[in-house]
Design a protein around this motif. Structure first.
Motif, short mmCIF file in Angstrom:
data_model
loop_
_atom_site.label_atom_id
_atom_site.label_comp_id
_atom_site.label_asym_id
_atom_site.label_seq_id
_atom_site.Cartn_x
_atom_site.Cartn_y
_atom_site.Cartn_z
N GLU A 192 -8.45 2.54 -2.62
CA GLU A 192 -7.70 1.87 -1.77
C GLU A 192 -8.51 0.70 -0.97
O GLU A 192 -8.25 -0.37 -0.89
N LYS A 251 -2.89 3.78 -5.27
CA LYS A 251 -1.56 3.59 -4.89
C LYS A 251 -1.23 2.23 -4.45
O LYS A 251 -0.31 2.07 -3.37
N THR A 284 0.90 -1.03 0.00
CA THR A 284 -0.17 -0.03 -0.12
C THR A 284 0.94 1.16 0.05
O THR A 284 1.68 1.40 0.43
N ARG A 285 0.20 2.37 -0.43
CA ARG A 285 0.76 3.75 -0.47
C ARG A 285 2.17 3.86 -1.23
O ARG A 285 3.26 4.22 -0.62
#
Length: 344
Positions: free
Chosen positions: A219, A185, A161-162
């Motif tokens: 997300e 992302k 993630t991110r």
């Protein structure tokens, strides 16, 4: 449930009569469950006895260590599919014996060492039902690639993630098979031949107040999908245009878990929770003008919601909301299996 029944059913472990440990399951159930069992219907009593015989459940909810009591449970957990797959690969010649030996050593430890910077949790899925997910920020592209490669040895899909577009480009140069969702992302790597994540019954609806909340909402949707949830999104339905929610209310009510992503005043989760009878998970975002305090205002708004039963995760935490939704559906799936077992 009356006091006598409650007290007898949940007898503390140290007060149980352990001299009856080797007694027959039927005698154990009759003696330990006492008045509770006698008040049960014949169908419920038979179901209770069947669970005692299969799993060795004592009256305080402890699983008996006696093989005679939990043989079925032991048999169902005695062979790990990953271990079987590994041994089959050795037998087929697709995996070297030395590599398998290293995997077996790490398999027994429950984690795998990744050079000198990480120890990935290979037992996460077995313990919680969901694999480990990698937090991207603070890690170099090389570290992310190494961790993904190691997790891919045991998992059907590895998720990070991110991840910024720049880091994605660097990781892609090291692992060409990775997939990237720019809006969420989220970076992922699928491993063919591994057992896929179990698909959970039910649906997760992801609602977002505005277009600026879409990154967090996506997300949540992507992570929920990787965790086995069927999902759909309903974007840009903030409370200043309530008719947009009302127009889509049948679809929202049809969902089994609803995630509501909202910044600024954070009013949307309370409104939605007042219209549905399903679990609502609020995700406050850092979207909004000055007094929104980068997400603090919608966070506090969700925490003091006048609609009872709203769950709240951290600011911008679409991942956390997805995991809450997945755990709810997983628990519902387990309860459904128990109910079906009870009907047999």
């Amino acid at each position: 449930m009356d006091t006598a029944c409650s007290g007898n059913l949940w007898t503390p472990y140290h007060k149980l009569d352990h001299s009856k440990h080797n007694a027959s399951p039927a005698r154990q159930s009759a003696s330990q469950y006492g008045p509770c069992r006698r008040r049960m219907s014949t169908k419920r009593r038979d179901t209770l006895d069947r669970h005692i015989r299969a799993y060795g459940v004592t009256s305080n909810g402890v699983i008996s260590s006696s093989p005679a009591h939990n043989g079925a449970a032991a048999a169902s957990q005695s062979v790990d599919p990953q271990l079987v797959s590994m041994l089959q690969q050795v037998a087929n010649g697709t995996l070297q014996a030395e590599t398998a030996a290293r995997h077996l050593r790490e398999f027994g430890a429950g984690y795998q060492q990744v050079k000198d910077f990480a120890q990935v949790d290979t037992w996460r899925a077995a313990r919680t039902g969901f694999p480990e997910v990698i937090w991207g920020p603070g890690k170099s592209a090389e570290q992310i690639a190494e961790i993904m490669s190691r997790l891919a040895e045991t998992e059907a899909a590895v998720v990070v993630t991110r991840v910024t577009p720049q880091v994605y480009q660097q990781v892609h140069a090291l692992l060409p098979d990775v997939h990237y969702s720019a809006l969420a992302k989220v970076l992922s790597l699928k491993t063919p031949g591994k057992r896929k994540q179990e698909r959970l019954p039910g649906t997760v609806a992801v609602l977002s107040a505005g277009t600026a909340d879409e990154s967090v909402a996506e997300e949540c949707r992507v992570i929920a999908d990787y965790m086995g949830c069927y999902t759909f999104k309903l974007p840009d339905v903030s409370v200043d245009g309530l008719h947009r929610i009302l127009h889509n209310l049948p679809a929202v009510r049809a969902a089994d878990v609803i995630v509501v992503v909202s910044g600024t005043d954070g009013a949307l989760p309370s409104v939605v929770a007042g219209l549905v009878d399903t679990p609502v998970v609020a995700v406050p975002t850092s979207v909004g003008y000055g007094a929104a305090l980068q997400g603090i205002t919608p966070l506090l708004s969700a925490l003091v919601s006048s609609s009872p039963g709203v769950s709240v995760v951290n600011i911008d935490n679409g991942f956390g909301a997805a995991m809450v939704a997945a755990r709810i559906l997983r628990t519902a799936s387990k309860l459904r299996r128990i109910a079906l077992e009870a009907q047999r």
